[in-house]
Design an enzyme around this catalytic site. Sequence first.
Site, short mmCIF file in Angstrom:
data_model
loop_
_atom_site.label_atom_id
_atom_site.label_comp_id
_atom_site.label_asym_id
_atom_site.label_seq_id
_atom_site.Cartn_x
_atom_site.Cartn_y
_atom_site.Cartn_z
N ARG A 239 0.87 -1.18 0.00
CA ARG A 239 0.00 0.00 0.00
C ARG A 239 0.91 1.23 0.00
O ARG A 239 1.95 1.24 0.67
CB ARG A 239 -0.89 0.04 1.25
CG ARG A 239 -2.07 -0.91 1.23
CD ARG A 239 -3.12 -0.54 0.18
NE ARG A 239 -4.26 -1.45 0.20
CZ ARG A 239 -4.37 -2.56 -0.53
NH1 ARG A 239 -3.41 -2.90 -1.38
NH2 ARG A 239 -5.44 -3.33 -0.44
N GLU A 268 -4.56 7.37 -4.79
CA GLU A 268 -4.84 6.64 -6.04
C GLU A 268 -6.17 7.10 -6.62
O GLU A 268 -7.14 7.16 -5.87
CB GLU A 268 -4.84 5.14 -5.78
CG GLU A 268 -3.47 4.64 -5.35
CD GLU A 268 -3.38 3.14 -5.11
OE1 GLU A 268 -4.40 2.44 -5.30
OE2 GLU A 268 -2.31 2.67 -4.73
N HIS A 287 -1.74 0.07 -9.63
CA HIS A 287 -2.32 -0.89 -8.68
C HIS A 287 -2.92 -2.10 -9.41
O HIS A 287 -4.12 -2.37 -9.32
CB HIS A 287 -3.37 -0.20 -7.78
CG HIS A 287 -3.57 -0.91 -6.48
ND1 HIS A 287 -3.83 -0.26 -5.29
CD2 HIS A 287 -3.54 -2.24 -6.17
CE1 HIS A 287 -3.96 -1.15 -4.31
NE2 HIS A 287 -3.78 -2.37 -4.82
P1 NAP Z 1 -0.36 -11.60 4.68
O1 NAP Z 1 -0.26 -13.03 4.27
O2 NAP Z 1 -1.18 -11.25 5.86
O3 NAP Z 1 1.12 -11.04 4.84
C1 NAP Z 1 1.45 -9.85 5.50
C2 NAP Z 1 2.71 -10.09 6.29
O4 NAP Z 1 3.11 -8.86 6.90
C3 NAP Z 1 2.52 -11.09 7.43
O5 NAP Z 1 3.63 -11.94 7.45
C4 NAP Z 1 2.48 -10.20 8.66
O6 NAP Z 1 2.95 -10.84 9.82
C5 NAP Z 1 3.43 -9.11 8.26
N1 NAP Z 1 3.25 -7.91 9.08
C6 NAP Z 1 2.09 -7.31 9.41
N2 NAP Z 1 2.32 -6.23 10.17
C7 NAP Z 1 3.66 -6.16 10.33
C8 NAP Z 1 4.50 -5.26 11.04
N3 NAP Z 1 4.00 -4.24 11.71
N4 NAP Z 1 5.82 -5.49 10.98
C9 NAP Z 1 6.33 -6.53 10.30
N5 NAP Z 1 5.57 -7.42 9.63
C10 NAP Z 1 4.25 -7.23 9.64
O7 NAP Z 1 -0.95 -10.73 3.48
P2 NAP Z 1 -0.73 -10.95 1.89
O8 NAP Z 1 -1.84 -11.75 1.35
O9 NAP Z 1 0.67 -11.39 1.65
O10 NAP Z 1 -0.93 -9.44 1.40
C11 NAP Z 1 -0.08 -8.41 1.87
C12 NAP Z 1 -0.56 -7.04 1.43
O11 NAP Z 1 -0.33 -6.87 0.04
C13 NAP Z 1 -2.07 -6.81 1.55
O12 NAP Z 1 -2.42 -6.41 2.87
C14 NAP Z 1 -2.33 -5.72 0.55
O13 NAP Z 1 -2.21 -4.45 1.17
C15 NAP Z 1 -1.21 -5.89 -0.45
N6 NAP Z 1 -1.68 -6.34 -1.78
C16 NAP Z 1 -1.49 -5.53 -2.85
C17 NAP Z 1 -1.87 -5.98 -4.11
C18 NAP Z 1 -1.67 -5.11 -5.31
O14 NAP Z 1 -2.50 -5.14 -6.21
N7 NAP Z 1 -0.61 -4.37 -5.40
C19 NAP Z 1 -2.47 -7.23 -4.28
C20 NAP Z 1 -2.66 -8.00 -3.16
C21 NAP Z 1 -2.25 -7.56 -1.91
P3 NAP Z 1 1.98 -11.20 11.06
O15 NAP Z 1 1.77 -12.66 10.93
O16 NAP Z 1 2.77 -10.82 12.25
O17 NAP Z 1 0.71 -10.39 10.92
C1 GLV Z 2 -5.05 -5.45 -3.58
O1 GLV Z 2 -4.39 -4.49 -3.41
C2 GLV Z 2 -5.52 -6.27 -2.52
O2 GLV Z 2 -5.33 -5.92 -1.35
O3 GLV Z 2 -6.13 -7.31 -2.84
#
Ligand code: NAP
Ligand code: GLV
Length: 328
Positions: A239, A268, A287
């Site tokens: 983000r 955005e 995005h």
């Molecule tokens: P996820 O599996 O929940 O991974 C997030 C990771 O970040 C977890 O390992 C979490 O650890 C860690 N984390 C959270 N808060 C933290 C902190 N304060 N310090 C250090 N580590 C921390 O989520 P995901 O499915 O991989 O997605 C991640 C993010 O990508 C989403 O939240 C979204 O914002 C973004 N995203 C963007 C797109 C795009 O189109 N560009 C697409 C999909 C997702 P914990 O286990 O400790 O919580």
């Molecule tokens: C995209 O940014 C998502 O969070 O799925």
Amino acid sequence: MKIFVTRNLPGRALSRLSEAHEVDVWEYETPPTKDQIIERAKECAGIITLLSDDISRNLIAALPELKVISQYAVGYNNIDITEATRRGIIVTNTPGVLTEATADLTWALILSVARRIAEADRYVREGAWRVAWGPELLLGMDIFGATLGIIGMGRIGYAVARRTTGFDMQVLYYSRSDTYLTRAAEKNLGAIKMSLEQLLAEADIVSIHVPLTDQTRNMIAGKELSLMKQTAILINTSRGAVVNENDLYEFLRERRIYGAGLDVFQQEPTPLDNHLLELDNVVATPHIGSATVSTRNRMAQIVVDNILQALDNKKPKHLVNHEVYHQS
Ligand code: NAP
Ligand code: GLV
Ligand code: GLV
């Protein structure tokens, strides 16, 4: 029951929803304003939202019939989860199905920044390519053998890390908890856990995969950028607000880091006068992390499954606020 959907979704998932409920879909490209959402959703038991919809405390308070918010994304920082939970409203998201597509896009940015692909494409199209071949034309950075630093070793972080094997890279990571994914990264990829400061100092490519929360907002600002190598690349597909864009601009402009690949922005759509867009060492995408045909179709199916389960008094598979089931 009545359901409002803030934008039409790809595939046939919404017709499945219409078989069971009365579905009203926002018909325009421009997203509905807060007042328009309230107007259309005031009698609704469910809404399907996009990450660009601001589902604030006030908005939630204005929807008395609401039982479920089904978000078409994995990230849900646009929703006031505390308020939803307090009112007993179930919030769901679409994790997992978009992991690989987002990891692919992250790699597209890594490769584009390191090898200056967007810049090279402009060079060819603008007619700047006038000498047949040049030993010093558009020189970039090596990816093979480089060190990748993952901030947030969650689903997407791990999927990005897994893709390093063909590039013979060392993986470093920073994450706050030990999970099956951090253990898998260590065991299968030899990833090394370290402090954020140490990771920033050692990585050639730093890639951000944390959700946007109060803890991660502005996590990468001037102090953090100053720890990075002058030859290092920053990639953000999480983000926009996790990175301080003004600080990043200064560091990129002064070439105190090599380049950046950004799929997400503080605002955005990012305004055309965002100074970052003036820089050749920035690759920007709008995005599109999860933007593949099959991924967006699968997200639509999940968003519908989640809302159907919730309205059928079943615990949805992809629940964000588990506490909603544990309060009196
Ligand atoms: P996820 O599996 O929940 O991974 C997030 C990771 O970040 C977890 O390992 C979490 O650890 C860690 N984390 C959270 N808060 C933290 C902190 N304060 N310090 C250090 N580590 C921390 O989520 P995901 O499915 O991989 O997605 C991640 C993010 O990508 C989403 O939240 C979204 O914002 C973004 N995203 C963007 C797109 C795009 O189109 N560009 C697409 C999909 C997702 P914990 O286990 O400790 O919580
Ligand atoms: C995209 O940014 C998502 O969070 O799925
Ligand atoms: C480049 O095209 C080479 O042959 O080295």
